[in-house]
Structure formats: structure tokens, C-alpha cells
Design a protein around this motif. Structure first.
Motif, short mmCIF file in Angstrom:
data_model
loop_
_atom_site.label_atom_id
_atom_site.label_comp_id
_atom_site.label_asym_id
_atom_site.label_seq_id
_atom_site.Cartn_x
_atom_site.Cartn_y
_atom_site.Cartn_z
N ASP A 153 0.91 -1.29 -0.10
CA ASP A 153 0.11 0.03 -0.02
C ASP A 153 1.07 1.19 -0.07
O ASP A 153 0.48 2.37 -0.75
N HIS A 154 2.11 1.44 0.84
CA HIS A 154 2.77 2.60 0.89
C HIS A 154 3.40 2.64 -0.53
O HIS A 154 3.48 3.96 -0.76
N LEU A 160 1.11 6.55 -7.08
CA LEU A 160 0.16 7.42 -7.43
C LEU A 160 0.23 8.84 -7.15
O LEU A 160 -0.22 9.68 -7.93
N PHE A 161 0.62 9.14 -6.24
CA PHE A 161 0.97 10.65 -6.01
C PHE A 161 1.89 11.27 -6.89
O PHE A 161 1.67 12.29 -7.56
N LEU A 162 2.81 10.74 -7.32
CA LEU A 162 3.92 11.09 -8.33
C LEU A 162 3.06 11.04 -9.80
O LEU A 162 3.75 11.72 -10.65
N LEU A 188 -2.86 0.54 -10.03
CA LEU A 188 -1.61 1.06 -10.70
C LEU A 188 -1.87 0.72 -12.00
O LEU A 188 -1.50 1.58 -12.79
N ALA A 189 -2.63 -0.09 -12.57
CA ALA A 189 -2.96 -0.36 -13.87
C ALA A 189 -3.94 0.82 -14.54
O ALA A 189 -3.56 1.00 -15.76
N GLU A 190 -4.68 1.28 -13.69
CA GLU A 190 -5.73 2.28 -14.27
C GLU A 190 -4.73 3.25 -14.72
O GLU A 190 -5.33 4.29 -15.53
N ALA A 191 -3.86 3.78 -13.59
CA ALA A 191 -2.93 4.97 -13.89
C ALA A 191 -1.82 4.84 -14.54
O ALA A 191 -1.02 5.84 -15.05
#
Length: 302
Positions: A153-154, A160-162, A188-191
Motif C-alpha cells: 500500500d505504501h 500514485l502521488f507522483l 496502478l494499472a488504471e494509472a
């Protein structure tokens, strides 16, 4: 006996020293030389410096300001705290000191990428190839190729923030395989964030990029962010009986006093936000409260 001894000489500790000295209190500041602020090549989000300022320059200015108002700075490492006869005993390797109150501003230590030697680490950090605070300097990696060393998660949250700064983000597992649940994988995949298994452990600087060895071979990045957590430097307070979270952050009230009366804390040892402005704000609150508590014990008059 000092009115207050401050342990830690980063932005939080130095801000508190300035405040307390200007309250005409007897202040001593212990500096063991490990402030993370000294590692900042140049910060651009600290208000008041439109062209940025290096961490060493900021600390030097704050040290001179504290000294101007009478704060005493000692280059020593504190090894133990005790509470006895209504005051604190502060132990260093060479001698001990007494104080009516203590402010802990010891911060945290960011865990380094596994296997990276100190020489390469320091060079990469100085050149902006290695970064630890996306809140501070994510703007500087706009539209660049960014690697995040982390998982779970971390690691997912940091990647995702970056993603808000660049479309080219890759999450690399520090160990053999990623530990990503279905929700993390989907996010992650969606982003559009790539993932690669580790283990990490081999690194090299190639031109203006930092190369990281992964299970899929060497990958190059303009900047790499370790998302490996931090060690909270709260042992002195915890050994004295102060309460802390599971992670080690000290429990404080609204005025930054720990569960040990007279022992205060400010900065990342309370909340690892990695923000200079936040640490300085907390230090101002803590210092003012210390002054008011001491005034209740004994009138402070000129």
C-alpha cells in the motif's frame, strides 16, 4: 539549570531555540549533526525563498539567528534522559545537564534503498537523482521518468502521488516479488504505472540518470524515490515512559506536550510529514507552551 534543553537541531529544534531565547529563557540546544534538512540540495517550496534555498544554508541562517538571541548550541549526542526531583537530567557521552523542561526534535531517518552504498547515495541525492519527499519536490520531476522503490500500500500510494506530476512512473519491488493486493494492482494499472519485481541491490549513475537493477534487467530513471518508510527517532522519550504509536511517533496533546509532563516534542518525531514549515509551526507552539508552563512555576519578569 537550563530552562529548556532542546534535543535536535533541524528546523524544528532551531525554531524552538529562537522562540525560547527571545522569551529570555536559558536555552541549550544539542546538535549531533544528523538533521535531514542538511541533505536537501535545494528546496523550492519553503515560503520566502522564490529561488529556493539549500538545506545547509537554511540551517546556517537559523543557527546564527538562535545564537544572536543567546541560545547555546552544543555539538553533542544525547544518550539518555531521566526525570528526577522535578527536573530532567540529560546525559551525553561526556557529561550530564539539568533542565526544567525538554523539547525533543530528533526527527526521523529515511530508510535507504537496499544495498546502495553511502558514496553513491550521497552523490545521487545531491544531483536530484534520488529523492525522498514527493510533497517537497514532486514538481521538480514534472514529465520525467520516475522510479519508486517500494511495494504494498505504501509504495502504491507514493507511485500514485507522483503520477500527478508525470505519466512515466515505475514501481520496483525492493525484494524479490511485489506484495500488491488486487486493489493496488487495479489502481496502478488504471494509472498506467509499470511494476517490476526485484530484488534491488545494484545501482549505478549513468550520465544524468540513476540505473536500478531489477528482475527484468537494468532500468534508468531521471529520479528515484525510495518508499521504504522511516525510523522514528523517539527512543529517548519512549525509554523515559512517553507514549508513542506503533510506528514510534510520540503521542502529544494540542500543545505538543508528551505524556511525560514537561517533555515536549515537535517535527517529524511527532508526525512524519517531512515538511519544514510544519515542523517550524509545531516548534513555535511547543516553545510558547513551555514558556507559559515555566511562568506558572516561577514568574518571568525583567
Amino acid at each position: 539549570m537550563d530552562d529548556c534543553i532542546i534535543i535536535g537541531a533541524g528546523p524544528a529544534g532551531l525554531t524552538a531555540a529562537i522562540y525560547l531565547a527571545r522569551f529570555y529563557l536559558k536555552v541549550r540546544l544539542f546538535d549531533c549533526g544528523t538533521s535531514r534538512a542538511a541533505l536537501i540540495p535545494r528546496t523550492h517550496n519553503h515560503a520566502g525563498y522564490p529561488d529556493g534555498i539549500t538545506g545547509t544554508d537554511l540551517l546556517d541562517r537559523m543557527r546564527r539567528q538562535a545564537a544572536r538571541f543567546g541560545a547555546v548550541r552544543e555539538e553533542r549526542r544525547v544518550i539518555a534522559l531521566a526525570h528526577e526531583d522535578g527536573h530532567f537530567r540529560i546525559e551525553t557521552h561526556r557529561e550530564s545537564f539539568a533542565a526544567r523542561s525538554v523539547l525533543l526534535a530528533t526527527g526521523v531517518f529515511n530508510r535507504h534503498p537496499p544495498g546502495m552504498d553511502d558514496t553513491l547515495h550521497d552523490e545521487a541525492l545531491a544531483r536530484g537523482l534520488l529523492r525522498y519527499c514527493p510533497i517537497c519536490d514532486g514538481y521538480e520531476v514534472t514529465d520525467k521518468r520516475v522510479g519508486v522503490i517500494g511495494t504494498g500500500d505504501h509504495g502504491t500510494r507514493e507511485a500514485l502521488f507522483l503520477r500527478g506530476y508525470t505519466a512515466d512512473v515505475t514501481l520496483v519491488a525492493p525484494d524479490v516479488d511485489h506484495e500488491l493486493d488486487e486493489e493496488c494492482q487495479a489502481e496502478l494499472a488504471e494509472a498506467g504505472i509499470e511494476t517490476h519485481d526485484g530484488p534491488c541491490g545494484e545501482y549505478r549513475i549513468e550520465g544524468d540518470r540513476l540505473a536500478v537493477e531489477t528482475a527484468d534487467g537494468w532500468l534508468q530513471f531521471d529520479s528515484v524515490y525510495p518508499a521504504l518508510g522511516s525510523h522514528i527517532r523517539s527512543e529517548l522519550a519512549v525509554n523515559l515512559g512517553a507514549e508513542a504509536t506503533e510506528e514510534g511517533c510520540l503521542t502529544v496533546d494540542d500543545h505538543l506536550e508528551t505524556t511525560v509532563p514537561g517533555l515536549f516534542a515537535a517535527g517529524d518525531v511527532v508526525l512524519g510529514l517531512d515538511q519544514i514549515s510544519h515542523a517550524m509551526g509545531q516548534a513555535g507552539v511547543a516553545a510558547t507552551t513551555i514558556r507559559n508552563h515555566l511562568a506558572q512555576e516561577r514568574p518571568l519578569r525583567r
